[in-house]
Design a protein around this motif. Structure first.
Motif, mmCIF file in Angstrom:
data_model
loop_
_atom_site.group_PDB
_atom_site.id
_atom_site.type_symbol
_atom_site.label_atom_id
_atom_site.label_comp_id
_atom_site.label_asym_id
_atom_site.label_seq_id
_atom_site.Cartn_x
_atom_site.Cartn_y
_atom_site.Cartn_z
ATOM 1 N N UNK A 259 0.827 -1.203 0.000
ATOM 2 C CA UNK A 259 0.000 0.000 0.000
ATOM 3 C C UNK A 259 0.866 1.260 0.000
ATOM 4 N N UNK A 260 2.035 1.208 0.654
ATOM 5 C CA UNK A 260 2.932 2.363 0.662
ATOM 6 C C UNK A 260 3.562 2.562 -0.712
ATOM 7 N N UNK A 278 13.295 -5.334 -5.895
ATOM 8 C CA UNK A 278 12.281 -4.639 -5.104
ATOM 9 C C UNK A 278 11.426 -5.687 -4.421
ATOM 10 N N UNK A 279 11.478 -5.709 -3.099
ATOM 11 C CA UNK A 279 10.723 -6.693 -2.327
ATOM 12 C C UNK A 279 9.470 -6.063 -1.752
ATOM 13 N N UNK A 280 8.369 -6.774 -1.866
ATOM 14 C CA UNK A 280 7.102 -6.357 -1.282
ATOM 15 C C UNK A 280 6.721 -7.385 -0.229
ATOM 16 N N UNK A 281 6.264 -6.910 0.922
ATOM 17 C CA UNK A 281 5.908 -7.853 1.966
ATOM 18 C C UNK A 281 5.033 -7.237 3.023
ATOM 19 N N UNK A 282 4.720 -8.035 4.053
ATOM 20 C CA UNK A 282 3.907 -7.665 5.208
ATOM 21 C C UNK A 282 2.413 -7.681 4.924
ATOM 22 N N UNK A 283 2.018 -7.671 3.657
ATOM 23 C CA UNK A 283 0.605 -7.733 3.277
ATOM 24 C C UNK A 283 0.538 -8.193 1.825
ATOM 25 N N UNK A 284 -0.608 -8.763 1.398
ATOM 26 C CA UNK A 284 -0.729 -9.188 0.004
ATOM 27 C C UNK A 284 -0.542 -8.019 -0.963
ATOM 28 N N UNK A 466 -18.684 0.546 -3.745
ATOM 29 C CA UNK A 466 -17.447 1.278 -4.021
ATOM 30 C C UNK A 466 -17.132 2.187 -2.837
ATOM 31 N N UNK A 467 -15.900 2.073 -2.323
ATOM 32 C CA UNK A 467 -15.464 2.857 -1.171
ATOM 33 C C UNK A 467 -14.301 3.764 -1.568
ATOM 34 N N UNK A 468 -14.122 4.879 -0.869
ATOM 35 C CA UNK A 468 -12.973 5.743 -1.179
ATOM 36 C C UNK A 468 -11.641 5.073 -0.847
ATOM 37 N N UNK A 469 -11.653 4.162 0.128
ATOM 38 C CA UNK A 469 -10.453 3.399 0.485
ATOM 39 C C UNK A 469 -10.891 2.162 1.249
ATOM 40 N N UNK A 470 -10.018 1.167 1.314
ATOM 41 C CA UNK A 470 -10.283 -0.030 2.108
ATOM 42 C C UNK A 470 -9.535 0.096 3.425
ATOM 43 N N UNK A 471 -10.244 0.040 4.556
ATOM 44 C CA UNK A 471 -9.587 0.224 5.857
ATOM 45 C C UNK A 471 -8.475 -0.789 6.080
ATOM 46 N N UNK A 472 -7.426 -0.346 6.769
ATOM 47 C CA UNK A 472 -6.289 -1.207 7.076
ATOM 48 C C UNK A 472 -5.941 -1.091 8.544
ATOM 49 N N UNK A 473 -5.120 -2.036 9.016
ATOM 50 C CA UNK A 473 -4.770 -2.022 10.429
ATOM 51 C C UNK A 473 -3.376 -2.590 10.613
ATOM 52 N N UNK A 474 -2.796 -2.279 11.777
ATOM 53 C CA UNK A 474 -1.515 -2.863 12.164
ATOM 54 C C UNK A 474 -0.335 -2.245 11.448
ATOM 55 N N UNK A 475 0.863 -2.671 11.884
ATOM 56 C CA UNK A 475 2.097 -2.161 11.297
ATOM 57 C C UNK A 475 2.239 -2.530 9.835
ATOM 58 N N UNK A 476 1.604 -3.636 9.440
ATOM 59 C CA UNK A 476 1.756 -4.119 8.071
ATOM 60 C C UNK A 476 0.666 -3.612 7.131
ATOM 61 N N UNK A 477 -0.267 -2.805 7.625
ATOM 62 C CA UNK A 477 -1.334 -2.241 6.790
ATOM 63 C C UNK A 477 -2.174 -3.319 6.114
ATOM 64 N N UNK A 478 -2.444 -4.410 6.812
ATOM 65 C CA UNK A 478 -3.292 -5.449 6.239
ATOM 66 C C UNK A 478 -4.744 -4.992 6.220
ATOM 67 N N UNK A 479 -5.522 -5.559 5.304
ATOM 68 C CA UNK A 479 -6.925 -5.198 5.219
ATOM 69 C C UNK A 479 -7.630 -5.472 6.545
#
Length: 490
Positions: A259-260, A278-284, A466-479
């Motif tokens: 997400x970042x 480039x590594x992506x991780x902590x969330x899908x 349709x939403x303006x954004x999908x809420x996330x939580x935690x350090x990893x910004x998971x859905x």
């Protein structure tokens, strides 16, 4: 096996003048300087612990060279790092500390100020920090930075410790306690030993192909430490523009939460040519983010890492391979030495030398129930179908959101997709709702026409929201699926 501490110190002894770290502000730190700081801290902590092995050391230091030195020094001395998360409710923090009983508090003077004398103003600005002083009447304190109000009397300042050149290094022992979830009554602390952490770092080093000439840009220990063991330079993120930092430091490797990265590439559509991985991780990683990453860094390998706090890492997949799989989310083949078992209900169990010792106060782990539902494809690769707890039941059919979300998110005009169920309290059946965030060109009619080709008939959504954004939580910004359910409820 290369040890998490001695591996870094051996490189430092062999190449003391090489740059080990680039601080968030840009200042370089040599391997020789890092080695001296690690040994000095290890000596101070071991002396203060009076020979006690496995003593707890509460760790509350922001990413930077001092954080690296203090973490390695504590582990070298035989200590167990207890990671302190900001934003914890006081009773949750107290519950965790009651379990670990740290003998040392490793922090920085600014945090003592903000969690003490300036606690009220900090909270009013949304900054919630644990109390680092009052709950530890018998602990000793080591801090970095200049003295500020709130620093306990008798606390030792890192910069004032006498330098030493050698200390006895304690080997395998509990090295880190990382809390993943839990309440005051039952905090859940994952205990990693030096051996399990070292094995995880080895897997990263081999999978990412790190060497002495590489510059790894990240604020994550799990990627920064393998860089140091490989003799590379760990470049630590600063407060400036991410893409500009990558270019200025000529980074060859970088890590980001999907997400970042999406936010970054919305502003800066290209990344520097020096980037090779480039590594992506902590969330899908949604398909839209993968496609953007490939376009932004055409010369780099874009890799998605599947890992859990208890097992770092488990599998790695390239962006191209993930995009080629449309039924579920490709995680990749298990890394060498990682054992996997798929239970009858589809849940993935993981084992291997990188597996955490267990949970604090519980029996050792032989294998880890991940809570993820997977299948193995014809190439032996893991494909994620969804979280066990996220399964939706409608008309007697089990629906796994992760099986369909990547394909929906890959449609034109769709940024992200999440399928959630809203339970009927009387029947127990669930309404299936597809929540989306969209971009220019989104056409709901075209989406509805495409869904039958992507989603099994039994899993087609009852509603699309349709939403303006999908809420996330935690350090990893998971859905945050619970928050999504709240938003889409009628």
């Amino acid at each position: 096996m290369i040890d998490i501490v001695s591996g870094v110190l051996d490189v430092a002894s062999a190449t003391p003048s090489r740059t080990a770290l680039i601080a968030p502000g840009g200042a370089p730190v040599s391997y020789g300087t890092l080695r001296e700081r690690v040994l000095t801290i290890a000596h101070a902590l071991a002396s203060g612990a009076q020979g006690e092995e496995g003593f707890g050391a509460l760790f509350a230091v922001r990413p930077g060279p001092d954080a690296v030195a203090m973490a390695l020094g504590a582990v070298a001395a035989g200590g167990t790092l207890v990671l302190a998360d900001p934003g914890l409710a006081p009773e949750v923090f107290a519950g965790r500390m009651a379990l670990t009983r740290p003998r040392w508090v490793l922090s920085e003077s600014l945090l003592y100020l903000l969690s003490g004398p300036l606690k009220g103003p900090a909270r009013r600005r949304g900054l919630v920090l644990p109390n680092l002083r009052d709950p530890f009447p018998h602990a000793r304190h080591l801090y970095t930075g200049r003295w500020l109000p709130g620093v306990p009397a008798g606390a030792q300042r890192l910069e004032g410790l006498p330098a030493v050149q050698a200390v006895p290094l304690v080997h395998d022992h509990p090295a880190v306690v990382a809390f993943t979830s839990g309440t005051t009554e039952q905090p859940k602390g994952v205990v990693h030993t030096r051996r399990s952490l070292s094995e995880g770092l080895r897997l990263f080093t081999e999978a990412v192909s790190l060497g002495p000439e590489d510059i790894v840009h990240t604020d994550q220990f799990i990627l920064g430490l393998p860089a140091l063991i490989a003799g590379a330079t760990w470049s630590m993120r600063g407060r400036g523009d991410y893409a500009q930092e990558l270019a200025a430091r000529e980074a060859t490797h970088a890590f980001s939460v999907p997400v970042k990265l999406h936010e970054l590439l919305s502003r800066t559509p290209s990344l520097p040519d020096t980037l090779r991985c480039l590594l992506l991780g902590a969330a899908p990683a949604p398909p839209a983010v993968l496609r953007r990453a490939l376009a932004a860094a055409p010369s780099a390998r874009v890799l998605s890492v599947y890992a859990m706090t208890e097992a770092l890492p488990i599998a790695i997949a390239t962006a191209e391979d993930k995009l080629a799989v449309t039924e579920g989310d490709l995680l990749g083949a298990p890394l060498p030495g990682v054992g996997v078992r798929v239970a009858g209900d589809g849940e993935l169990f993981v084992s291997g030398p990188h597996l955490a010792h267990g949970y604090l106060g519980h029996d050792p782990l032989a294998e880890l129930p991940t809570g993820d539902l997977v299948r193995l494809d014809d190439q032996g690769r893991l494909v994620l179908l969804g979280r066990k707890k996220d399964m939706i039941l409608r008309d007697g059919v089990n629906i796994y959101p992760g099986l369909y979300e990547p394909a929906i998110a890959a449609l034109p005009g769709v940024s992200e997709a999440a399928i959630v169920g809203l339970a009927d309290q009387e029947t127990g059946d669930e309404e299936v709702v597809l929540a989306l965030t969209t971009t220019a060109g989104y056409d709901e009619r075209a989406l509805r026409g495409a869904l039958p080709g992507l989603v099994d008939a039994a899993a087609l959504p009852d509603r699309i929201v349709t939403l303006p954004d999908l809420p996330r939580k935690g350090r990893s910004d998971k859905l945050d699926r619970a928050a999504i359910r709240t938003r889409v409820a009628r």
